[in-house]
Design a protein around this motif. Structure first.
Motif, mmCIF file in Angstrom:
data_model
loop_
_atom_site.group_PDB
_atom_site.id
_atom_site.type_symbol
_atom_site.label_atom_id
_atom_site.label_comp_id
_atom_site.label_asym_id
_atom_site.label_seq_id
_atom_site.Cartn_x
_atom_site.Cartn_y
_atom_site.Cartn_z
ATOM 1 N N ASP A 66 0.941 -1.051 -0.126
ATOM 2 C CA ASP A 66 0.040 -0.014 0.019
ATOM 3 C C ASP A 66 0.897 1.370 0.008
ATOM 4 O O ASP A 66 0.538 2.268 -0.710
ATOM 5 C CB ASP A 66 -0.783 0.067 1.265
ATOM 6 N N ALA A 67 2.080 1.300 0.624
ATOM 7 C CA ALA A 67 2.671 2.472 1.040
ATOM 8 C C ALA A 67 3.524 2.518 -0.244
ATOM 9 O O ALA A 67 3.891 3.663 -0.843
ATOM 10 C CB ALA A 67 3.709 2.350 1.993
ATOM 11 N N PHE A 68 3.799 1.501 -0.996
ATOM 12 C CA PHE A 68 4.832 1.348 -2.304
ATOM 13 C C PHE A 68 3.702 2.146 -3.240
ATOM 14 O O PHE A 68 4.303 2.974 -4.176
ATOM 15 C CB PHE A 68 4.992 0.033 -2.643
ATOM 16 N N LEU A 69 2.665 1.570 -3.543
ATOM 17 C CA LEU A 69 1.775 2.195 -4.436
ATOM 18 C C LEU A 69 1.157 3.622 -4.138
ATOM 19 O O LEU A 69 0.869 4.274 -5.366
ATOM 20 C CB LEU A 69 0.680 1.276 -4.753
ATOM 21 N N ALA A 70 1.363 4.143 -3.060
ATOM 22 C CA ALA A 70 0.790 5.669 -2.799
ATOM 23 C C ALA A 70 1.963 6.255 -3.268
ATOM 24 O O ALA A 70 1.661 7.424 -3.704
ATOM 25 C CB ALA A 70 0.698 5.790 -1.031
ATOM 26 N N LYS A 71 3.342 5.962 -3.249
ATOM 27 C CA LYS A 71 4.373 6.679 -3.808
ATOM 28 C C LYS A 71 4.581 6.614 -5.335
ATOM 29 O O LYS A 71 5.402 7.664 -5.906
ATOM 30 C CB LYS A 71 5.644 6.522 -3.169
ATOM 31 N N ALA A 72 4.277 5.525 -5.812
ATOM 32 C CA ALA A 72 4.443 5.307 -7.085
ATOM 33 C C ALA A 72 3.718 5.946 -8.229
ATOM 34 O O ALA A 72 2.830 6.458 -7.961
ATOM 35 C CB ALA A 72 4.325 3.549 -7.553
ATOM 36 N N SER A 73 4.484 6.487 -9.342
ATOM 37 C CA SER A 73 3.773 7.278 -10.310
ATOM 38 C C SER A 73 3.095 6.300 -11.252
ATOM 39 O O SER A 73 3.521 5.055 -11.409
ATOM 40 C CB SER A 73 4.894 7.838 -11.196
ATOM 41 N N ASN A 74 1.941 6.501 -11.915
ATOM 42 C CA ASN A 74 1.045 5.698 -12.560
ATOM 43 C C ASN A 74 1.633 5.377 -14.000
ATOM 44 O O ASN A 74 1.422 4.299 -14.391
ATOM 45 C CB ASN A 74 -0.218 6.434 -12.757
ATOM 46 N N ASP A 75 2.511 5.949 -14.537
ATOM 47 C CA ASP A 75 3.075 5.679 -15.671
ATOM 48 C C ASP A 75 3.864 4.464 -15.799
ATOM 49 O O ASP A 75 4.234 3.835 -16.813
ATOM 50 C CB ASP A 75 3.711 6.699 -16.626
ATOM 51 N N GLU A 76 4.643 4.128 -14.756
ATOM 52 C CA GLU A 76 5.571 3.015 -14.732
ATOM 53 C C GLU A 76 4.798 1.790 -14.225
ATOM 54 O O GLU A 76 5.571 0.764 -14.355
ATOM 55 C CB GLU A 76 6.673 3.380 -13.870
ATOM 56 N N LEU A 77 3.494 1.937 -13.783
ATOM 57 C CA LEU A 77 2.898 0.639 -13.289
ATOM 58 C C LEU A 77 2.226 0.010 -14.262
ATOM 59 O O LEU A 77 1.832 0.513 -15.274
ATOM 60 C CB LEU A 77 1.858 1.029 -12.316
ATOM 61 N N ALA A 78 1.997 -1.521 -14.102
ATOM 62 C CA ALA A 78 1.433 -2.347 -15.007
ATOM 63 C C ALA A 78 -0.196 -2.101 -14.887
ATOM 64 O O ALA A 78 -0.615 -1.570 -14.086
ATOM 65 C CB ALA A 78 1.619 -3.803 -14.866
ATOM 66 N N PRO A 79 -1.015 -2.226 -15.930
ATOM 67 C CA PRO A 79 -2.254 -2.066 -15.834
ATOM 68 C C PRO A 79 -3.175 -2.635 -14.817
ATOM 69 O O PRO A 79 -4.094 -2.012 -14.143
ATOM 70 C CB PRO A 79 -2.993 -2.305 -17.231
ATOM 71 N N ASN A 80 -2.700 -3.864 -14.461
ATOM 72 C CA ASN A 80 -3.498 -4.508 -13.333
ATOM 73 C C ASN A 80 -3.012 -4.365 -11.951
ATOM 74 O O ASN A 80 -3.781 -4.007 -11.198
ATOM 75 C CB ASN A 80 -3.259 -5.881 -13.473
#
Length: 96
Positions: A66-80
């Motif tokens: 949860d903490a990782f995804l809160a800081k991560a930018s949307n363009d580098e994440l996979a769609p799922n």
């Protein structure tokens, strides 16, 4: 299935294998991908992901998925994984 980390976006790189005689031939640098199951505290469920060992260390360092995804930018994440991030944000907004 692509050789790409679902969290950090790390992918295959190309370069040269240089011999002692300085001949150069093409080679591929593959990311160290691992199949892991990460637990989301906000959603109370687990997710199977294919991430790099480096990303796994970063998830642990930041205090969980949860903490990782809160800081991560949307363009580098996979769609799922982006869908998981939206679910977590929606759940946390409803809790406030």
């Amino acid at each position: 299935m692509s050789r790409r980390c679902e969290l950090t976006g790390k992918a295959v790189l190309t370069g040269n294998l240089v011999s002692h005689s300085n001949r150069k031939t093409k080679r591929r640098f593959l990311p160290n991908l691992c199949n892991v199951t990460l637990q989301s505290d906000a959603l109370g469920r687990s997710f199977r992901l294919r991430i790099s060992a480096n990303a796994l260390r970063t998830v642990e360092h930041r205090g969980g998925l949860d903490a990782f995804l809160a800081k991560a930018s949307n363009d580098e994440l996979a769609p799922n994984v982006l869908a998981v991030k939206r679910e977590i944000e929606k759940k946390q907004a409803a809790a406030e």
